[in-house]
Design a protein around this motif. Structure first.
Motif, PDB file in Angstrom:
ATOM      1  N   GLY A  28       5.241   9.340   5.092  1.00 13.29           N
ATOM      2  CA  GLY A  28       5.165   7.918   5.801  1.00 13.29           C
ATOM      3  C   GLY A  28       6.592   7.146   5.642  1.00 13.29           C
ATOM      4  N   LEU A  29       6.985   6.042   6.258  1.00  7.42           N
ATOM      5  CA  LEU A  29       7.978   5.506   6.688  1.00  7.42           C
ATOM      6  C   LEU A  29       8.491   4.889   5.318  1.00  7.42           C
ATOM      7  CD1 LEU A  29      10.409   4.717   8.635  1.00  7.42           C
ATOM      8  CD2 LEU A  29       9.147   2.513   8.924  1.00  7.42           C
ATOM      9  N   PRO A  30       9.478   5.109   4.527  1.00  6.62           N
ATOM     10  CA  PRO A  30      10.017   4.564   3.369  1.00  6.62           C
ATOM     11  C   PRO A  30      10.173   2.748   3.621  1.00  6.62           C
ATOM     12  CG  PRO A  30      11.292   6.149   3.390  1.00  6.62           C
ATOM     13  CD  PRO A  30      10.487   6.067   4.830  1.00  6.62           C
TER      14      PRO A  30
ATOM     15  N   LEU B 191       0.881  -1.189  -0.166  1.00  7.04           N
ATOM     16  CA  LEU B 191       0.152   0.023   0.004  1.00  7.04           C
ATOM     17  C   LEU B 191       0.911   1.258  -0.003  1.00  7.04           C
ATOM     18  CD1 LEU B 191      -2.788   1.337   0.163  1.00  7.04           C
ATOM     19  CD2 LEU B 191      -2.808   0.900   2.651  1.00  7.04           C
ATOM     20  N   ARG B 192       1.815   1.239   0.666  1.00  8.62           N
ATOM     21  CA  ARG B 192       2.885   2.358   0.806  1.00  8.62           C
ATOM     22  C   ARG B 192       3.417   2.539  -0.460  1.00  8.62           C
ATOM     23  NH1 ARG B 192       5.586   5.897   0.459  1.00  8.62           N
ATOM     24  NH2 ARG B 192       7.570   6.703   1.629  1.00  8.62           N
ATOM     25  N   LEU B 193       3.899   1.769  -1.149  1.00 11.77           N
ATOM     26  CA  LEU B 193       4.657   1.762  -2.542  1.00 11.77           C
ATOM     27  C   LEU B 193       3.669   2.184  -3.654  1.00 11.77           C
ATOM     28  CD1 LEU B 193       6.712  -1.528  -2.122  1.00 11.77           C
ATOM     29  CD2 LEU B 193       7.528   0.752  -2.474  1.00 11.77           C
TER      30      LEU B 193
ATOM     31  N   LEU C 112       3.317   3.352  10.400  1.00  8.65           N
ATOM     32  CA  LEU C 112       4.068   4.658  10.082  1.00  8.65           C
ATOM     33  C   LEU C 112       4.327   4.506   8.486  1.00  8.65           C
ATOM     34  CD1 LEU C 112       6.993   4.239  12.663  1.00  8.65           C
ATOM     35  CD2 LEU C 112       5.085   6.067  12.236  1.00  8.65           C
ATOM     36  N   LEU C 113       4.000   3.183   7.948  1.00  7.48           N
ATOM     37  CA  LEU C 113       4.410   3.225   6.407  1.00  7.48           C
ATOM     38  C   LEU C 113       3.348   3.728   5.776  1.00  7.48           C
ATOM     39  CD1 LEU C 113       4.913  -0.800   6.366  1.00  7.48           C
ATOM     40  CD2 LEU C 113       6.539   1.224   5.268  1.00  7.48           C
ATOM     41  N   THR C 114       1.979   4.106   6.070  1.00  8.88           N
ATOM     42  CA  THR C 114       1.083   4.738   5.427  1.00  8.88           C
ATOM     43  C   THR C 114       0.567   5.941   6.227  1.00  8.88           C
ATOM     44  OG1 THR C 114      -0.613   3.275   6.754  1.00  8.88           O
ATOM     45  CG2 THR C 114       0.089   2.457   4.570  1.00  8.88           C
ATOM     46  N   ALA C 115       1.266   6.415   7.311  1.00  8.91           N
ATOM     47  CA  ALA C 115       0.611   7.644   7.971  1.00  8.91           C
ATOM     48  C   ALA C 115       1.056   8.924   7.125  1.00  8.91           C
ATOM     49  CB  ALA C 115       1.662   7.790   9.173  1.00  8.91           C
TER      50      ALA C 115
END
Length: 251
Positions: A146-148, A129-131, A187-190
């Motif tokens: 968000g956190l890479p 989702l982050r990517l 954190l990945l998606t924040a």
């Protein structure tokens, strides 16, 4: 005439090779992630970390080569995300899965031993989702929201390698790892701005945070070794949050 045709063929072949250099490097990242995942399933965390780091190196150079050669393409961007989710999503999730499958559990959680380890793959889903968000978000040219995923993967891989003995022999590990993993997913998606190590100039002004971060990383790695990567990523998140809060107060 024949020489001219031969010359055109040589140029065409050279262009084909040049266009595929970045994608080839990206595929090396993907293969590194696959190998890391295999080692992670086998409980060889050090080798898993080694191939995650190798994937991170390939991930750095595929983008750089694409910019230098001027051959960026939509397919390269999509391929990069797929490779990153294997190396920085699936591989560290598998390390957590294997860890949660082999450690001791408190008595009241023992009935869930066969189920809880699979929750580790939530992190792979949130990494994907982050990517996906990164590919569509035009705000992330000079920083991150968000956190890479590479930072998250290095945090977990180095934590498990550096603290393996403690994690495997503490029956409360599951109660520590699970909340931390859920925090990682958050954190990945924040919607949290995080700085990137991209410099528009070499001067101090405007780059203070980046220089402070780099200078503090050196002693951390020197004194803490592999576990230093875990501390560095945690420091990166805290420093990014401090900058964000400072900017909000100024506004």
């Amino acid at each position: 005439m024949l020489r001219h045709v031969a010359r055109k063929k040589q140029i065409k072949m050279a262009n084909i090779i040049t266009r595929n250099i970045p994608n080839s490097i990206t595929c090396c990242n993907l293969v590194s992630g696959c190998i890391a995942t295999v080692y992670a399933f086998g409980g060889n965390y050090k080798m898993a970390l080694t191939f995650i780091v190798a994937g991170a190196v390939f991930d750095f150079f595929d983008g750089m080569s694409a910019r230098l050669l001027g051959v960026s393409s939509p397919i390269g961007r999509e391929l990069d995300s797929l490779a990153d989710n294997i190396t920085f999503g699936m591989a560290p999730s598998t390390m957590i899965f294997t860890l949660l499958s082999t450690i001791g559990y408190p008595a009241f959680l023992e009935p869930l031993r066969q189920v809880l380890p699979y929750s580790a793959f939530l992190m792979a889903a949130f990494s994907a989702l982050r990517l996906a968000k990164f590919n569509l978000d035009e705000r992330q040219t000079m920083g991150f929201i968000g956190l890479p995923t590479p930072a998250n993967a290095l945090f977990w891989a180095s934590l498990i390698v550096g603290m393996q003995s403690i994690l495997e022999h503490c029956e409360w590990t599951v109660l520590i790892v699970m909340p931390m993993m859920l925090l990682s997913c958050l954190l990945l998606t924040a919607e949290l701005p995080m700085f990137a190590l991209k410099f528009k100039h070499r001067g101090w002004k405007g780059n203070e945070v980046k220089y402070i971060f780099v200078l503090t990383c050196i002693p951390l790695l020197a004194f803490l070794g592999l576990f230093g990567l875990t501390v560095i990523i945690a420091w990166y998140v805290l420093l990014s949050m401090a900058v964000w809060l400072h900017n909000r107060k100024k506004e």
